[in-house]
Design a protein around this motif. Structure first.
Motif, PDB file in Angstrom:
ATOM      1  N   LYS A   1      35.107  56.823   2.326  1.00 48.36           N
ATOM      2  CA  LYS A   1      33.939  56.009   1.963  1.00 48.36           C
ATOM      3  C   LYS A   1      32.914  55.956   3.099  1.00 48.36           C
ATOM      4  O   LYS A   1      31.793  55.510   2.901  1.00 48.36           O
ATOM      5  N   ILE A   2      33.334  56.356   4.297  1.00 47.77           N
ATOM      6  CA  ILE A   2      32.406  56.516   5.418  1.00 47.77           C
ATOM      7  C   ILE A   2      32.618  57.910   6.009  1.00 47.77           C
ATOM      8  O   ILE A   2      33.627  58.555   5.736  1.00 47.77           O
ATOM      9  N   ALA A   3      31.665  58.366   6.796  1.00 48.06           N
ATOM     10  CA  ALA A   3      31.806  59.673   7.458  1.00 48.06           C
ATOM     11  C   ALA A   3      33.034  59.658   8.358  1.00 48.06           C
ATOM     12  O   ALA A   3      33.413  58.602   8.891  1.00 48.06           O
ATOM     13  N   LYS A   4      33.660  60.822   8.508  1.00 48.86           N
ATOM     14  CA  LYS A   4      34.877  60.904   9.318  1.00 48.86           C
ATOM     15  C   LYS A   4      34.621  60.375  10.723  1.00 48.86           C
ATOM     16  O   LYS A   4      33.781  60.887  11.460  1.00 48.86           O
ATOM     17  N   PRO A   5      35.348  59.296  11.126  1.00 50.53           N
ATOM     18  CA  PRO A   5      35.116  58.732  12.460  1.00 50.53           C
ATOM     19  C   PRO A   5      35.653  59.653  13.546  1.00 50.53           C
ATOM     20  O   PRO A   5      36.543  60.477  13.297  1.00 50.53           O
ATOM     21  N   LYS A   6      35.117  59.505  14.735  1.00 48.02           N
ATOM     22  CA  LYS A   6      35.668  60.211  15.886  1.00 48.02           C
ATOM     23  C   LYS A   6      37.024  59.584  16.232  1.00 48.02           C
ATOM     24  O   LYS A   6      37.317  58.459  15.845  1.00 48.02           O
ATOM     25  N   VAL A   7      37.837  60.338  16.982  1.00 51.18           N
ATOM     26  CA  VAL A   7      39.182  59.853  17.324  1.00 51.18           C
ATOM     27  C   VAL A   7      39.111  58.524  18.074  1.00 51.18           C
ATOM     28  O   VAL A   7      39.869  57.596  17.785  1.00 51.18           O
ATOM     29  N   TRP A   8      38.152  58.401  19.011  1.00 53.06           N
ATOM     30  CA  TRP A   8      38.062  57.165  19.789  1.00 53.06           C
ATOM     31  C   TRP A   8      37.696  55.973  18.908  1.00 53.06           C
ATOM     32  O   TRP A   8      38.131  54.847  19.171  1.00 53.06           O
ATOM     33  N   GLN A   9      36.935  56.228  17.835  1.00 47.60           N
ATOM     34  CA  GLN A   9      36.591  55.138  16.921  1.00 47.60           C
ATOM     35  C   GLN A   9      37.807  54.679  16.135  1.00 47.60           C
ATOM     36  O   GLN A   9      38.037  53.477  15.969  1.00 47.60           O
TER      37      GLN A   9
END
Length: 558
Positions: free
Chosen positions: A112-120
């Motif tokens: 439902k949201i753009a793929k977060p970065k690993v740190w996020q």
């Protein structure tokens, strides 16, 4: 007649107010909040979804697991906030953090949201997991202060409900959402947050006088929780053998809810006894003991003008109130830190990797879910066992509580060896042992800290005591287990003539995947057991004395 009928509703209202303001209702509310505070133990169920949806390798997933453990065990912030703010504020902050962290993870895995970065993702899971420290500080610390002479028993019960939460959440999500582990993350986001909000004003410290039947009441709570644990275990076994419909899961959840609300009946019964005693002019102190919330701690706040460093060097005897620095810089705390790093660090690593262990040994998803449920249920048995049994051995035979920790760590080592060298069915046995020993460690750690360093700064000290867990988890989970797993998986790819870039998900299949890493965990835990023996020797004279005498004298003075 009119007078009587008008006075009865008035009396009923007064009694209802006494129940809600009483410490037994606080105990019941704490049970429910702690039952929702074990979401971190479900990581093994939904971690597969995170790994496949976001395309992580095992090292990245274990890094996420480390940040979960970091959030779950670094509770210094909640402890310090608990020292200077009321309990309701602590619970509300925890509720907001829980919803925010896990809701963001749910948005990520459902796309439902753009793929977060690993740190996020690491930040989201750390925030969500850290919320359980606010539940601990709000509910658990308050109950320790309200029941100081029954702390081992009470800690075992409260942490026991947390241990059962994994199995309870498993039943609820199957009933509400079906077999969709992504929706489990959504359930973890809203349900614990809602529980904290509902009971936010009922949990607070009170001035109390010990009731003669206090231990008997705790045993009644224990019998209910054992029945709940046995029911969950039977359901887990049956659901492995029989295909349950969603309606059948709903029936199972209804029974779980009945068990969860039975302690409310006990709370009402105890308050009714106190209500009847209050009407008799013989026993006026009982009303004061139960009704009035603790406004201040003035009798305890005797401040000296001793310089800071002199205070650190001149430590009080064991059992008296240490300052935060005196406790943190003591040899006893250092020993506890090392034993916790080895013991809980290894346990967290084993629990976080349970899903991948089952996968590597060829078990289906439903069976892997059973492993997680078994860990959760036996986590409960470990918590109540260590709480009740260590308290009983301490009172009857003056057995030092750290000795129980030594025995638990030795048992834990056996569980890791069963995974390192698996035989048919050994993962079931290992799940039971790991769950039991993992559960037993926390009540022991919390009780030992409260006994050695006093209750004045307990909110901060018990959270500091957990700091070794995420450090141990990072070393053993990310740097040892994750890297060794990926190394074996890359060897598999090389044998097939493939490279890492040719597959989205790095998977290792076979008993060798975890052999070396879990042999290391067994050795590290055995070392932790030897270290805890040093604390047994150092504190044996202290535990031979009457360690609760101070609290009896204080309650007699009220």
């Amino acid at each position: 007649m009119a007078k009587m009928s008008s006075s009865k509703p008035s009396e009923s209202l007064q009694f209802a107010v006494q129940v809600v303001q009483g410490r037994w209702f606080t105990m019941f509310a704490s049970f429910l909040i702690m039952a929702g505070a074990g979401a971190t133990y479900l990581f093994g169920v939904y971690s597969k979804q995170i790994k496949s949806t976001l395309g992580y390798d095992q090292s990245t997933l274990n890094l996420l697991g480390f940040f979960k453990d970091l959030g779950a065990n670094v509770g210094v912030l909640s402890g310090l906030i608990g020292e200077v703010t009321p309990t309701w504020f602590v619970l509300l902050v925890g509720s907001a953090m829980n919803f925010t962290g896990y809701f963001m993870i749910w948005l990520a895995v459902t796309g439902k949201i753009a793929k977060p970065k690993v740190w996020q993702m690491c930040m989201y899971i750390c925030i969500g997991a850290n919320s359980q420290n606010f539940a601990n500080t709000g509910a658990l610390v308050t109950c320790v202060k309200n029941f100081p002479e029954s702390r081992g028993v009470m800690l075992g019960l409260l942490k026991g409900f947390t241990g059962l939460s994994g199995a309870m959440f498993n039943q609820i999500y199957l009933a509400v959402y079906g077999n969709d582990s992504k929706s489990l993350v959504l359930l973890i986001a809203w349900l614990p947050a809602a529980l904290s909000v509902v009971f936010v004003y009922t949990i607070r410290p009170m001035k109390v006088v010990r009731q003669p039947n206090e231990l008997r009441v705790f045993y009644h709570f224990l019998y209910i929780s054992i029945a709940l644990a046995l029911f969950l275990m039977v359901m887990t076994i049956m659901q492995k053998q029989i295909a349950f419909s969603q309606a059948a899961y709903a029936g199972s959840v209804a029974v779980v809810c009945v068990f969860l609300f039975l302690p409310l009946g006990i709370a009402i019964r105890e308050e009714l006894l106190l209500w009847n005693l209050k009407k008799q002019p013989v026993d006026p102190p009982t009303e004061v003991a139960v009704q009035k919330p603790e406004a201040t701690e003035q009798p305890k706040t005797e401040k000296t003008e001793t310089p800071c460093f002199a205070e650190i060097c001149n430590k009080p005897p064991r059992g008296e109130d240490y300052t935060i620095l005196q406790a943190l810089l003591s040899v006893d705390m250092l020993i506890l830190f090392i034993a916790t790093l080895c013991g809980l660090g290894s346990s967290l690593t084993a629990v976080d990797n349970l899903g991948q262990i089952g996968e590597s040994l060829g078990y289906p998803t439903k069976t892997i879910s059973s492993f997680v449920s078994l860990v959760s249920i036996w986590n409960y048995f470990g918590r109540v066992f260590s709480g009740f049994v260590s308290e009983s051995l301490l009172v009857k035979w003056k057995m030092p509580r750290p000795l129980m920790m030594t025995l638990v760590l030795l048992l834990s080592s056996v569980g890791y060896l069963l995974i390192a060298f698996p035989a048919p069915g050994s993962v079931y046995v290992a799940s039971v042992i790991i769950g039991f020993s993992f559960g037993a460690q926390l009540p022991l750690l919390f009780a030992i800290i409260s006994e050695l360093f006093g209750l004045k700064y307990y909110s901060t000290l018990f959270n500091c005591g957990q700091l070794a867990s995420p450090l141990g988890s990072y070393i053993l989970n990310v740097k040892v287990t994750g890297m060794l797993y990926d190394r074996e998986a890359l060897k598999d790819l090389a044998r097939k003539g493939m490279t890492r870039s040719s597959v989205k998900e790095l998977i290792c299949i076979g008993s060798r995947c975890y052999r070396l890493s879990f042999s290391i965990l067994a050795a590290v835990t055995f070392f932790g057991a030897l270290v805890s023996l040093v604390l047994v020797i150092r504190t044996r004279e202290f535990y031979k004395s009457d360690i609760y005498k101070k609290f009896r004298e204080e309650s007699e003075d009220l």
